[in-house]
Scaffold this motif. Structure first.
Motif, PDB file in Angstrom:
ATOM      1  N   GLY A 303       0.910  -1.271  -0.154  1.00 50.03           N
ATOM      2  CA  GLY A 303      -0.019   0.014  -0.128  1.00 50.03           C
ATOM      3  C   GLY A 303       0.945   1.320   0.006  1.00 50.03           C
ATOM      4  O   GLY A 303       0.564   2.115  -0.728  1.00 50.03           O
ATOM      5  N   ILE A 304       1.916   1.380   0.925  1.00 48.92           N
ATOM      6  CA  ILE A 304       2.769   2.509   0.705  1.00 48.92           C
ATOM      7  C   ILE A 304       3.386   2.618  -0.496  1.00 48.92           C
ATOM      8  O   ILE A 304       3.588   3.707  -1.032  1.00 48.92           O
ATOM      9  CB  ILE A 304       3.826   2.369   2.126  1.00 48.92           C
ATOM     10  N   GLY A 305       3.879   1.568  -0.854  1.00 48.73           N
ATOM     11  CA  GLY A 305       4.733   1.509  -2.278  1.00 48.73           C
ATOM     12  C   GLY A 305       4.119   1.945  -3.448  1.00 48.73           C
ATOM     13  O   GLY A 305       4.553   2.961  -4.266  1.00 48.73           O
ATOM     14  N   ALA A 306       2.682   1.766  -3.579  1.00 49.29           N
ATOM     15  CA  ALA A 306       1.983   2.251  -4.553  1.00 49.29           C
ATOM     16  C   ALA A 306       1.673   3.658  -4.477  1.00 49.29           C
ATOM     17  O   ALA A 306       1.681   4.383  -5.302  1.00 49.29           O
ATOM     18  CB  ALA A 306       0.705   1.435  -4.505  1.00 49.29           C
ATOM     19  N   ALA A 307       1.197   4.060  -3.094  1.00 50.71           N
ATOM     20  CA  ALA A 307       0.801   5.470  -2.924  1.00 50.71           C
ATOM     21  C   ALA A 307       2.348   6.341  -3.186  1.00 50.71           C
ATOM     22  O   ALA A 307       2.025   7.447  -3.865  1.00 50.71           O
ATOM     23  CB  ALA A 307       0.521   5.689  -1.327  1.00 50.71           C
ATOM     24  N   VAL A 308       3.301   5.967  -2.863  1.00 56.35           N
ATOM     25  CA  VAL A 308       4.599   6.927  -2.925  1.00 56.35           C
ATOM     26  C   VAL A 308       4.754   6.951  -4.528  1.00 56.35           C
ATOM     27  O   VAL A 308       4.905   7.976  -5.273  1.00 56.35           O
ATOM     28  CB  VAL A 308       5.930   6.327  -2.285  1.00 56.35           C
ATOM     29  N   CYS A 309       4.454   5.767  -5.274  1.00 56.75           N
ATOM     30  CA  CYS A 309       4.713   5.908  -6.741  1.00 56.75           C
ATOM     31  C   CYS A 309       3.742   6.932  -7.443  1.00 56.75           C
ATOM     32  O   CYS A 309       4.056   7.675  -8.300  1.00 56.75           O
ATOM     33  CB  CYS A 309       4.738   4.538  -7.389  1.00 56.75           C
ATOM     34  N   LEU A 310       2.474   6.731  -6.898  1.00 53.76           N
ATOM     35  CA  LEU A 310       1.467   7.427  -7.624  1.00 53.76           C
ATOM     36  C   LEU A 310       1.499   9.070  -7.285  1.00 53.76           C
ATOM     37  O   LEU A 310       1.412   9.897  -8.092  1.00 53.76           O
ATOM     38  CB  LEU A 310       0.101   7.148  -7.024  1.00 53.76           C
ATOM     39  N   LEU A 311       1.980   9.173  -6.184  1.00 51.14           N
ATOM     40  CA  LEU A 311       2.403  10.710  -5.956  1.00 51.14           C
ATOM     41  C   LEU A 311       3.577  11.068  -6.702  1.00 51.14           C
ATOM     42  O   LEU A 311       3.679  12.419  -6.844  1.00 51.14           O
ATOM     43  CB  LEU A 311       2.749  10.751  -4.463  1.00 51.14           C
ATOM     44  N   PHE A 312       4.604  10.366  -7.079  1.00 51.69           N
ATOM     45  CA  PHE A 312       5.741  10.714  -7.519  1.00 51.69           C
ATOM     46  C   PHE A 312       5.522  11.095  -9.075  1.00 51.69           C
ATOM     47  O   PHE A 312       6.244  11.637  -9.876  1.00 51.69           O
ATOM     48  CB  PHE A 312       6.871   9.895  -7.581  1.00 51.69           C
ATOM     49  N   ILE A 313       4.439  10.449  -9.610  1.00 49.50           N
ATOM     50  CA  ILE A 313       4.131  10.870 -11.002  1.00 49.50           C
ATOM     51  C   ILE A 313       3.913  12.237 -11.423  1.00 49.50           C
ATOM     52  O   ILE A 313       4.052  12.748 -12.289  1.00 49.50           O
ATOM     53  CB  ILE A 313       2.475  10.147 -11.390  1.00 49.50           C
ATOM     54  N   ALA A 325       9.099   4.459 -15.664  1.00 50.15           N
ATOM     55  CA  ALA A 325       9.488   3.817 -14.427  1.00 50.15           C
ATOM     56  C   ALA A 325       8.553   3.761 -13.348  1.00 50.15           C
ATOM     57  O   ALA A 325       8.088   2.891 -12.609  1.00 50.15           O
ATOM     58  CB  ALA A 325      10.949   4.353 -14.056  1.00 50.15           C
ATOM     59  N   ILE A 326       7.998   5.146 -13.088  1.00 45.93           N
ATOM     60  CA  ILE A 326       7.167   5.297 -11.828  1.00 45.93           C
ATOM     61  C   ILE A 326       5.998   4.635 -12.092  1.00 45.93           C
ATOM     62  O   ILE A 326       5.161   4.101 -11.096  1.00 45.93           O
ATOM     63  CB  ILE A 326       7.080   6.899 -11.651  1.00 45.93           C
ATOM     64  N   LEU A 327       5.496   4.663 -13.442  1.00 48.48           N
ATOM     65  CA  LEU A 327       4.111   3.860 -13.489  1.00 48.48           C
ATOM     66  C   LEU A 327       4.067   2.425 -13.381  1.00 48.48           C
ATOM     67  O   LEU A 327       3.325   1.821 -12.826  1.00 48.48           O
ATOM     68  CB  LEU A 327       3.428   4.229 -14.860  1.00 48.48           C
ATOM     69  N   PHE A 328       5.364   2.117 -13.814  1.00 50.01           N
ATOM     70  CA  PHE A 328       5.646   0.557 -13.688  1.00 50.01           C
ATOM     71  C   PHE A 328       5.400   0.220 -12.125  1.00 50.01           C
ATOM     72  O   PHE A 328       5.112  -0.729 -11.537  1.00 50.01           O
ATOM     73  CB  PHE A 328       7.013   0.179 -14.250  1.00 50.01           C
ATOM     74  N   GLY A 329       6.171   0.945 -11.363  1.00 53.30           N
ATOM     75  CA  GLY A 329       6.182   1.119  -9.717  1.00 53.30           C
ATOM     76  C   GLY A 329       4.937   0.700  -9.359  1.00 53.30           C
ATOM     77  O   GLY A 329       4.674   0.077  -8.443  1.00 53.30           O
ATOM     78  N   LEU A 387      -8.097  16.604 -14.324  1.00 53.63           N
ATOM     79  CA  LEU A 387      -7.325  15.529 -14.365  1.00 53.63           C
ATOM     80  C   LEU A 387      -6.175  15.345 -13.578  1.00 53.63           C
ATOM     81  O   LEU A 387      -5.679  14.255 -13.110  1.00 53.63           O
ATOM     82  CB  LEU A 387      -6.671  15.063 -15.939  1.00 53.63           C
ATOM     83  N   ALA A 388      -5.720  16.618 -13.285  1.00 50.86           N
ATOM     84  CA  ALA A 388      -4.313  16.583 -12.355  1.00 50.86           C
ATOM     85  C   ALA A 388      -4.813  15.905 -10.923  1.00 50.86           C
ATOM     86  O   ALA A 388      -3.674  15.638  -9.995  1.00 50.86           O
ATOM     87  CB  ALA A 388      -3.916  18.117 -12.237  1.00 50.86           C
ATOM     88  N   THR A 389      -6.034  15.756 -10.609  1.00 48.58           N
ATOM     89  CA  THR A 389      -6.229  15.162  -9.133  1.00 48.58           C
ATOM     90  C   THR A 389      -6.328  13.680  -9.243  1.00 48.58           C
ATOM     91  O   THR A 389      -6.594  13.100  -8.116  1.00 48.58           O
ATOM     92  CB  THR A 389      -7.795  15.750  -8.635  1.00 48.58           C
ATOM     93  N   ALA A 390      -6.195  13.036 -10.516  1.00 51.30           N
ATOM     94  CA  ALA A 390      -6.377  11.768 -10.608  1.00 51.30           C
ATOM     95  C   ALA A 390      -5.129  10.930  -9.718  1.00 51.30           C
ATOM     96  O   ALA A 390      -5.693   9.868  -8.939  1.00 51.30           O
ATOM     97  CB  ALA A 390      -6.336  11.230 -11.938  1.00 51.30           C
ATOM     98  N   PRO A 391      -3.985  10.919 -10.076  1.00 53.48           N
ATOM     99  CA  PRO A 391      -2.865  10.288  -9.347  1.00 53.48           C
ATOM    100  C   PRO A 391      -3.071  10.697  -7.589  1.00 53.48           C
ATOM    101  O   PRO A 391      -3.034   9.501  -6.928  1.00 53.48           O
ATOM    102  CB  PRO A 391      -1.569  11.132  -9.522  1.00 53.48           C
ATOM    103  N   LEU A 392      -3.510  11.658  -7.336  1.00 53.98           N
ATOM    104  CA  LEU A 392      -3.820  11.960  -5.848  1.00 53.98           C
ATOM    105  C   LEU A 392      -4.953  11.020  -5.254  1.00 53.98           C
ATOM    106  O   LEU A 392      -4.753  10.379  -4.084  1.00 53.98           O
ATOM    107  CB  LEU A 392      -3.929  13.534  -5.661  1.00 53.98           C
ATOM    108  N   LEU A 396      -4.490   7.856  -2.379  1.00 59.61           N
ATOM    109  CA  LEU A 396      -5.086   8.088  -1.368  1.00 59.61           C
ATOM    110  C   LEU A 396      -5.895   6.571  -1.032  1.00 59.61           C
ATOM    111  O   LEU A 396      -6.057   6.129  -0.067  1.00 59.61           O
ATOM    112  CB  LEU A 396      -6.287   9.126  -1.106  1.00 59.61           C
ATOM    113  N   CYS A 397      -6.297   6.038  -1.990  1.00 60.42           N
ATOM    114  CA  CYS A 397      -7.143   4.564  -2.068  1.00 60.42           C
ATOM    115  C   CYS A 397      -5.984   3.617  -1.511  1.00 60.42           C
ATOM    116  O   CYS A 397      -6.349   2.944  -0.648  1.00 60.42           O
ATOM    117  CB  CYS A 397      -7.581   4.299  -3.320  1.00 60.42           C
TER     118      CYS A 397
END
Length: 435
Positions: A303-313, A325-329, A387-392, A396-397
């Motif tokens: 959960g933490i790994g996925a959240a960090v990657c999504l925020l880094f997008i 790379a970040i989407l792969f993560g 659309l800028a809110t989508a990764p955030l 959160l999920c």
């Protein structure tokens, strides 16, 4: 010595791996057929006069009936066996995939895809249960990861490449749908010969109560009994949240990349392929670790790994390599959540005799609420907020999944055996020494 190590396979030494291979290939086939329509839609829409709204309606109808039939068929497989559910479902699914290439009207195509959704919804919970029952307890996490990794690999990774390349060698897109039925029919025949409805190893369920009768397993009240278990409630909630995040990854991130980040459509296609390959890699690489390190720790880490990657997008700019790379993560960790939750966590939390019911509840609720209701709410919110809110939102999920993981009761056999051994070693003997 651990009793788990001494278990002897009931159906022979190689049954676990040969059946796992067949089940994974069958699952990959259903994933390919499921995502074939969106892949070929740009070509189909020009011939049939359809638009993206029509595709959305077809996909929504598919997801809803998928979830409903997962609930029904998961319970039915507890009563009638996995084989009696999986084989007919796979045959119907394959036939409907071929029929998609026959019809040209929106209503008829939607009806065919609804039947296809019913069949896949019936197939998946029985498939998950069959995999668990074929697996050694110490390999449940690894085997479920290998199984579920076939979904992103074939559906979102290899599948689009095969489908688009077939367009260059067959007369029309209709033939791609016709050919898609062949693998499903073949695997249905092979599974009919190989699948056994008696577990390969004793299930050693955590439930101390009596095993459910066939009549009890088919009652709707069984769902309430399943949900009263903490780990089952966490599994359901985590699946809903993970599928909502996957809707963002698969449905909104491509538009985010072109509209917000500003990459070209060609680059977007290459970047978005990271979802399929990252999901496959995550489910293979991380699944077995929960057998060694525990379900609780891995759910939190994923959960933490996925959240960090999504925020880094939002922080890597428009470099295709960095975005890939970040989407792969993000997909690496997000898809791993599904294999962990849908496999060993459910298997070890389900009441005795309710494994199919439990899998059906997790898959059904996830599809109906996560892929259906939550996806619609997220889509409408992003349409108004941007659309800028989508990764955030996706972050959160999956971040909420990490918090749920902290509440999980550890059930991994290696961990629980180690703890029991440590507890016994600290009990004082009659002479005052430790055992």
């Amino acid at each position: 010595m651990s009793t788990v190590k001494q278990l002897t396979p009931l159906h022979g030494r190689h049954h676990e791996w040969t059946l796992l291979l067949l089940l994974a290939l069958a699952y990959g086939t259903t994933s390919f057929d499921r995502w074939l329509l969106p892949t070929l839609f740009p070509v189909m829409s020009a011939d049939l006069g359809l638009d993206v709204g029509d595709l959305g309606n077809i996909s929504a109808a598919f997801g809803i009936v998928f979830g409903v039939f997962a609930l029904i068929a998961g319970t039915a497989s507890d009563r009638w066996g996995r084989r009696r559910i999986m084989i007919p479902a796979l045959l119907i699914f394959s036939a409907c995939s071929a029929l998609t290439g026959v019809f040209t009207g929106l209503i008829v195509i939607m009806a065919v895809r609804v039947i296809l959704g019913m069949a896949e919804g019936a197939f998946v919970p029985a498939l998950y249960s069959a995999t668990v029952e074929a697996s050694h307890p110490r390999r449940r996490g690894l085997n479920m990861g290998l199984l579920i990794s076939a979904f992103p690999l074939f559906g979102l990774g290899i599948g689009p490449i095969i489908a688009t390349q077939l367009l260059t060698v067959v007369p029309s897109w209709h033939w791609v749908f016709f050919l898609s039925a062949v693998p499903g029919l073949l695997f249905a025949l092979l599974l009919a010969k190989r699948q056994k409805d008696v577990p390969n190893y004793p299930m050693q369920a955590t439930d101390a109560g009596p095993k459910a009768t066939a009549r009890e397993a088919f009652q709707f009240s069984s769902l309430l009994r399943v949900l009263r278990r903490r780990n089952m409630a966490i599994a359901v909630a985590s699946t809903i949240l993970a599928l909502a995040a996957m809707f963002v990854l698969g449905g909104l991130i491509p538009s985010y990349l072109t509209s917000v980040v500003g990459v070209s459509v060609t680059d977007m296609g290459l970047i978005a392929s990271a979802i399929g390959f990252g999901g496959f890699a995550g489910q293979v690489a991380l699944a077995g670790l929960s057998d060694l390190w525990g379900r609780r720790l891995m759910l939190v880490v994923e959960g933490i790994g996925a959240a960090v990657c999504l925020l880094f997008i939002t922080q890597v700019g428009n470099s295709p390599a960095a975005l890939f790379a970040i989407l792969f993560g993000a997909a690496f960790f997000c898809f791993a959540i599904l294999s962990l939750v849908g496999g060993p966590i459910v298997a070890e939390a389900a009441p005795r005799g309710f494994l199919g019911t439990s899998n059906g509840l997790v898959v059904g609720a996830g599809e109906i609420i996560g892929s259906g209701i939550a996806a619609a709410l997220i889509g409408n919110f992003v349409a108004s907020a941007g659309l800028a809110t989508a990764p955030l939102i996706a972050a959160l999920c999956v971040g909420a999944i990490a918090l749920l993981g902290l509440l999980l009761i550890e059930t991994a056999p290696r961990i629980t055996e180690r703890r029991r051994g440590s507890a016994r070693s600290t009990v004082p003997s009659m002479s005052g020494e430790t055992l």
